[in-house]
Design a protein around this motif. Structure first.
Motif, PDB file in Angstrom:
ATOM      1  N   LEU A 225       0.837  -1.199   0.000  1.00 21.46           N
ATOM      2  CA  LEU A 225       0.000   0.000   0.000  1.00 21.46           C
ATOM      3  C   LEU A 225       0.872   1.249   0.000  1.00 21.46           C
ATOM      4  N   HIS A 226       0.460   2.233  -0.775  1.00 22.83           N
ATOM      5  CA  HIS A 226       1.163   3.502  -0.837  1.00 22.83           C
ATOM      6  C   HIS A 226       0.182   4.603  -0.472  1.00 22.83           C
ATOM      7  N   GLN A 227       0.642   5.619   0.192  1.00 23.69           N
ATOM      8  CA  GLN A 227      -0.230   6.705   0.598  1.00 23.69           C
ATOM      9  C   GLN A 227       0.445   8.038   0.323  1.00 23.69           C
ATOM     10  N   ALA A 228      -0.382   9.051   0.218  1.00 25.16           N
ATOM     11  CA  ALA A 228       0.146  10.391  -0.002  1.00 25.16           C
ATOM     12  C   ALA A 228       0.774  10.920   1.294  1.00 25.16           C
ATOM     13  N   GLU A 229       1.804  11.731   1.163  1.00 22.61           N
ATOM     14  CA  GLU A 229       2.467  12.330   2.303  1.00 22.61           C
ATOM     15  C   GLU A 229       2.510  13.845   2.103  1.00 22.61           C
ATOM     16  N   PRO A 230       2.304  14.599   3.173  1.00 16.43           N
ATOM     17  CA  PRO A 230       2.335  16.062   3.038  1.00 16.43           C
ATOM     18  C   PRO A 230       3.742  16.552   2.672  1.00 16.43           C
ATOM     19  N   VAL A 231       3.769  17.603   1.863  1.00 19.86           N
ATOM     20  CA  VAL A 231       5.037  18.198   1.467  1.00 19.86           C
ATOM     21  C   VAL A 231       5.582  19.015   2.637  1.00 19.86           C
ATOM     22  N   LYS A 232       6.863  18.799   2.947  1.00 22.20           N
ATOM     23  CA  LYS A 232       7.457  19.512   4.058  1.00 22.20           C
ATOM     24  C   LYS A 232       7.817  20.935   3.655  1.00 22.20           C
TER      25      LYS A 232
END
Length: 255
Positions: free
Chosen positions: A248-255
């Motif tokens: 599973l892959h998920q979106a991550e917030p941009v730092k």
């Protein structure tokens, strides 16, 4: 008079009397410059067959074939791993039964039963509008992503226990996407006609197809322009288990 005649026929007048010779010489000089530039650029290679100029469709087909080979290798490795786990994990019969049920729910195990298949296809190359309908636009004559999604969604709504699109089993993370007039499914590329097969109660599956507003809209184009639509019922079909990656892959917030 003789002086005037000599003056008009001298070197200073010749360029103006014969402009075609000058233009021809200029063209040959320019052609020579182009040949030299092309030779220096090519460096002994064929510019027309440079790999950087390969069509995107060719690259997609190459990657699709590679992905198919990798799926086969992955499926064989998974089968060996599952066999070793069942042999050495010491699980009880109840635990094994629960594991099989989870595999069925996840779509990674084969599934057999009664089924309904739906086949969609582009209109014929020489398709014209049937009486009472406007002349078709190019987009009216091909299968779109929303048409395939409408069929898949209706079959799930109708109680499908498992669905296969072309030769691949769908799971919860599968995405049915089209690019141009081709289907891209889990790294593989397909062209129409598209076949979707669902295992489940045929009556419920057919009723869900009939009740879908999106499919009703598609059937208008079938009637108007001759797009392909075929529904078949099968007594017994075996769907393959999903053989791709289950990470599973998920979106991550941009730092």
């Amino acid at each position: 008079m003789s002086n005037s005649a000599d003056s008009s026929s001298g070197p200073g007048r010749r360029l103006f009397r014969h402009p075609a010779r000058v233009l021809t010489a200029a063209v040959f000089a320019l052609a020579g410059l182009i040949f030299v530039t092309s030779a220096n650029t090519a460096k002994g290679t064929n510019l027309r067959t440079d790999s950087s100029l390969l069509k995107l469709s060719d690259l997609i087909q190459q990657r699709s074939g590679k992905n198919a080979d990798m799926e086969g290798t992955n499926a064989a490795a998974r089968k060996d791993v599952d066999a070793l786990v069942r042999r050495d994990d010491g699980s009880t019969e109840a635990e094994n039964a629960r594991l099989k049920a989870l595999e069925q729910a996840a779509g990674t195990a084969k599934l057999s039963g009664r089924a309904v298949s739906v086949t969609l296809d582009d209109a014929p190359p020489d398709a014209t509008a049937n009486p009472g309908y406007p002349d078709p636009q190019p987009n009216d004559l091909v299968i779109h992503q929303q048409d395939l999604q409408a069929v898949v969604n209706a079959l799930w709504q109708g109680g499908a226990r498992g669905i296969q699109v072309m030769d691949q089993r769908l799971i919860s993370t599968s995405a049915v996407r089209c690019v141009g007039n081709t289907l891209i499914l889990q790294g593989r590329v397909y062209s129409p006609p598209y076949k979707i097969t669902a295992v489940g109660d045929p009556a419920g599956l057919k009723q869900a197809l009939d009740d879908s507003p999106a499919i009703s809209n598609y059937l208008l184009y079938v009637k108007a322009y001759g797009l392909g639509w075929k529904v078949d019922q099968h007594r017994a079909v075996t769907l393959p288990g999903y053989s791709g990656t289950v990470e599973l892959h998920q979106a991550e917030p941009v730092k």
